[in-house]
Write an enzyme that holds these catalytic residues in place. Sequence first.
Site, short mmCIF file in Angstrom:
data_model
loop_
_atom_site.label_atom_id
_atom_site.label_comp_id
_atom_site.label_asym_id
_atom_site.label_seq_id
_atom_site.Cartn_x
_atom_site.Cartn_y
_atom_site.Cartn_z
N GLU A 143 -0.63 14.80 7.70
CA GLU A 143 -1.42 13.83 7.30
C GLU A 143 -2.96 13.67 7.69
OE1 GLU A 143 -0.94 11.66 5.03
OE2 GLU A 143 1.16 11.78 4.71
N HIS A 194 -1.69 16.11 -0.62
CA HIS A 194 -0.50 17.06 -0.27
C HIS A 194 -0.31 18.17 -1.17
CE1 HIS A 194 1.05 14.61 3.21
NE2 HIS A 194 0.87 13.38 2.42
N SER A 223 -7.65 12.93 1.02
CA SER A 223 -7.53 11.92 -0.36
C SER A 223 -8.28 10.78 0.17
CB SER A 223 -6.09 11.48 -0.50
OG SER A 223 -5.72 11.13 0.54
N HIS A 250 -3.05 10.06 -3.62
CA HIS A 250 -2.91 10.69 -2.09
C HIS A 250 -1.94 11.97 -2.13
CE1 HIS A 250 -1.99 10.89 2.12
NE2 HIS A 250 -0.88 10.77 1.63
#
Length: 274
Positions: A152, A112, A171, A107
């Site tokens: 997010e 990110h 992700s 993730h």
Amino acid sequence: YADEEMKTWGIVFDKLKPLTEKYACKEYLEVIPELHKECGFRRDNIPQLQDISEYLQAKTGFIVRPVSGLLSSRDFLNGLAFKVFFSTQYIRHHSKPLYTPEPDVCHEILGHVPLFANPEFAAFSQEIGLASIGASDEQIEQLARVYWFSVEFGQCLENGERKAYGAGLLSSFGELEYSMTEEPQFREFDPFNAGQQDYPITTYQPIYYVAYSFKDAQERMRVFAQSLKRPFNVRYNSITSSLDIDRDITVSDDGIPNHAVKETLPPLVYVASK
């Protein structure tokens, strides 16, 4: 990382690659070749956070700092103010390579990292962090919601089409595809609205916020931050990697800034450690 962990990474990498090529924003896709060259960003190698941190620092000033577990919203958001992204290092269990109950290195790195190399996205993320310095618990909760619906799970417009920029989408192969259907609800990115919106953490999101651009999102975030009543305002000083505060303050025993006390500390109170 062990061989089993590397295999798990490869499975996730292969599953996400065609989906991100189709649905990710151009800012995400543009940096992938450079990450491949500079950080070993490929299916048979899990990049080291130190290599990523050095790369990002050269691009936008952001660094990656490893943590062993989840942080409080305040601690995590405060880090963004100093251009620090706190990242986990563990990887999901090999028995379930396409599922993780909480953020893991897949993730963090696949979701990110790429966009923190983009100056406009980095500036937007830091704006959320700056707003958290000196914020009340209620304000931190609002800022955490804004972060959730943008960094997010945010989407943006690109030539009239919705593209993903949120790491939770980039992700997650299942939610990335779902978010591009017409089933969920879509709203224009507005921190005032997002800051009041609750969200689920165990199911796909019923609502996604769509930004016109990272620059526009940053300006809206700045307006929202200015609306928050805090004991002081802050500005990041890129030369000293510290925050300039617009008034003298002291910090009480419980850590709460108090600008009304006469005996004061120097104006530069918050300093990021290297």
